[in-house]
Design an enzyme around this catalytic site. Structure first.
Site, short mmCIF file in Angstrom:
data_model
loop_
_atom_site.label_atom_id
_atom_site.label_comp_id
_atom_site.label_asym_id
_atom_site.label_seq_id
_atom_site.Cartn_x
_atom_site.Cartn_y
_atom_site.Cartn_z
N GLY A 1 -4.33 15.76 37.86
CA GLY A 1 -5.46 16.26 37.09
C GLY A 1 -5.19 15.90 35.64
N GLU B 1 -5.64 17.21 32.74
CA GLU B 1 -5.05 18.19 31.83
C GLU B 1 -3.61 18.54 32.21
OE1 GLU B 1 -9.40 18.25 31.97
OE2 GLU B 1 -7.91 18.60 33.54
N ASN C 1 -1.65 16.59 33.89
CA ASN C 1 -0.87 15.37 33.62
C ASN C 1 -0.36 15.38 32.19
OD1 ASN C 1 -1.54 14.47 36.19
ND2 ASN C 1 -3.05 12.98 35.49
N TYR D 1 -13.46 11.82 45.28
CA TYR D 1 -13.27 13.24 45.02
C TYR D 1 -13.94 14.12 46.08
CZ TYR D 1 -12.28 11.51 40.28
OH TYR D 1 -11.77 10.84 39.21
N ASN E 1 -12.80 11.10 28.73
CA ASN E 1 -12.44 10.93 30.14
C ASN E 1 -13.67 10.88 31.04
OD1 ASN E 1 -10.57 10.71 32.28
ND2 ASN E 1 -9.21 12.20 31.30
N LYS F 1 -4.83 -3.59 26.86
CA LYS F 1 -3.52 -4.21 26.61
C LYS F 1 -3.29 -4.53 25.14
CE LYS F 1 -5.21 -8.87 27.77
NZ LYS F 1 -5.07 -10.02 28.70
N ASP G 1 -4.06 9.67 30.38
CA ASP G 1 -3.45 10.99 30.20
C ASP G 1 -2.06 10.85 29.58
OD1 ASP G 1 -5.71 11.90 31.55
OD2 ASP G 1 -4.69 11.82 33.49
#
Length: 318
Positions: free
Chosen positions: A33, A35, A37, A103, A165, A228, A259
């Site tokens: 998740g 947050e 993470n 999901y 996000n 990158k 994250d």
């Protein structure tokens, strides 16, 4: 407390084979998740973090809470729901650089969070409140959770860090996503978008032009990921600075890199680094995570991060 974060974490089933998910026969169970993470990434670097969420009163919830607590994250404000499940999602590694997620989070315990679950004592005393655009997409009540958390942070002098996000799969519409995300950007001190997210919000333009759009909405600082090439940093009224990234020869799993970037940036700011130096740490954290399968499995401890940034890994070049 250094950082408090609020949001849903789900049980992740990652196939042990590459290819279409329909052909997978065995899976590894993990937890992921945005947050949590970030909270785990910061904890591994020695910072004090707290994760606020709601879990089902089920085996997945038990395992998840124990795992996140085991990573040194405070979970004392996590609540449980006897009538709704802990969310689940699946990863699919179709081919190199093509990772997809599916999901199963509708009516999950976290989606039923309400503003009542956010207590002032959970936020008070923190340096930063970290939020993402995933949480308000889950439900109307989760939007009220975000608003209350922001209100409490402002009342207690806690800086608000917002990562848009963007996950269009879970928003009602693109128009609703833009409206809500811009609302939360306007309330934030620091915004951490990706270039594609900025394009979604403001239309296609040169990367260096996007920070001003965020500043106009109200964000004081913008640290934007540009793949990158690294990231760009802009403080309201100042110049736009480019911060070079780390080139990874072989990307294993890009999910979770954003994250990790957020954790690196916040860690740098907590350590008193400049915005550019914090962004460089974020670039390094994001690169490290892409080399390992899983959202948190590649998050380094401080010694490994320092070694990596000093050129201590053979398959990465500055």
């Amino acid at each position: 407390m250094d950082v408090v974060t609020v949001g849903e974490t789900m049980t992740l089933f990652s196939p042990n084979e590459h290819g279409q998910l329909r052909h997978a026969h065995s899976f590894s169970m993990k937890f992921a998740g945005a947050e949590s993470n970030v909270a785990i990434g910061l904890s591994r670097l020695g910072h004090k973090t707290r994760w606020i969420s709601r879990l089902g009163e089920d085996e997945f919830g038990d395992a998840m809470e124990a795992f996140i607590r085991g990573e040194g994250v405070d979970v004392s404000f996590v609540t449980r729901d006897e009538t709704a499940p802990t969310g689940v999602f699946f990863k699919e590694f179709r081919r190199p650089n093509d990772t997809r997620v599916y999901y199963y989070r509708k009516e999950s315990a976290a989606s039923r969070m309400t503003a009542d679950y956010i207590k002032e004592e959970a936020v008070k005393g923190a340096a930063f409140l970290h939020l993402t655009g995933i949480t308000p997409a889950l439900s109307d009540s989760c939007q009220s959770v975000m608003d209350k958390a922001i209100r409490l942070a402002k009342a207690n002098g806690v800086k608000i860090v917002f990562d848009p996000n963007v996950r269009l799969k879970i928003w009602k519409s693109e128009e609703e996503a833009r409206r809500q995300l811009k609302h939360f950007i306007a309330e934030s001190d620091i915004v951490l978008p990706g270039e594609a997210e900025a394009a979604f919000l403001f239309g296609k333009k040169e990367a260096e032009a996007y920070p001003e759009d965020f500043h106009v909405l109200g964000a004081k600082t913008v640290i934007m990921k540009i793949g990158k090439k690294g990231s760009i940093v802009s403080q309201k009224g100042g110049a736009v600075d480019h911060v070079s990234g780390f080139r990874v020869e072989r990307v294993i799993d890009p999910v979770g890199a954003g994250d990790a970037f957020a954790a690196g940036v916040l860690s740098g700011l907590l350590d008193g680094l400049s915005m550019a130096e914090a962004a460089k740490r974020g670039n390094a954290m994001g690169a490290l995570v892409t080399m390992v399968n899983g959202d948190v499995e590649g998050l380094p401890n401080r010694a490994d991060l320092v070694s990596f940034m000093d050129g201590g890994l053979d398959d990465v070049k500055r």
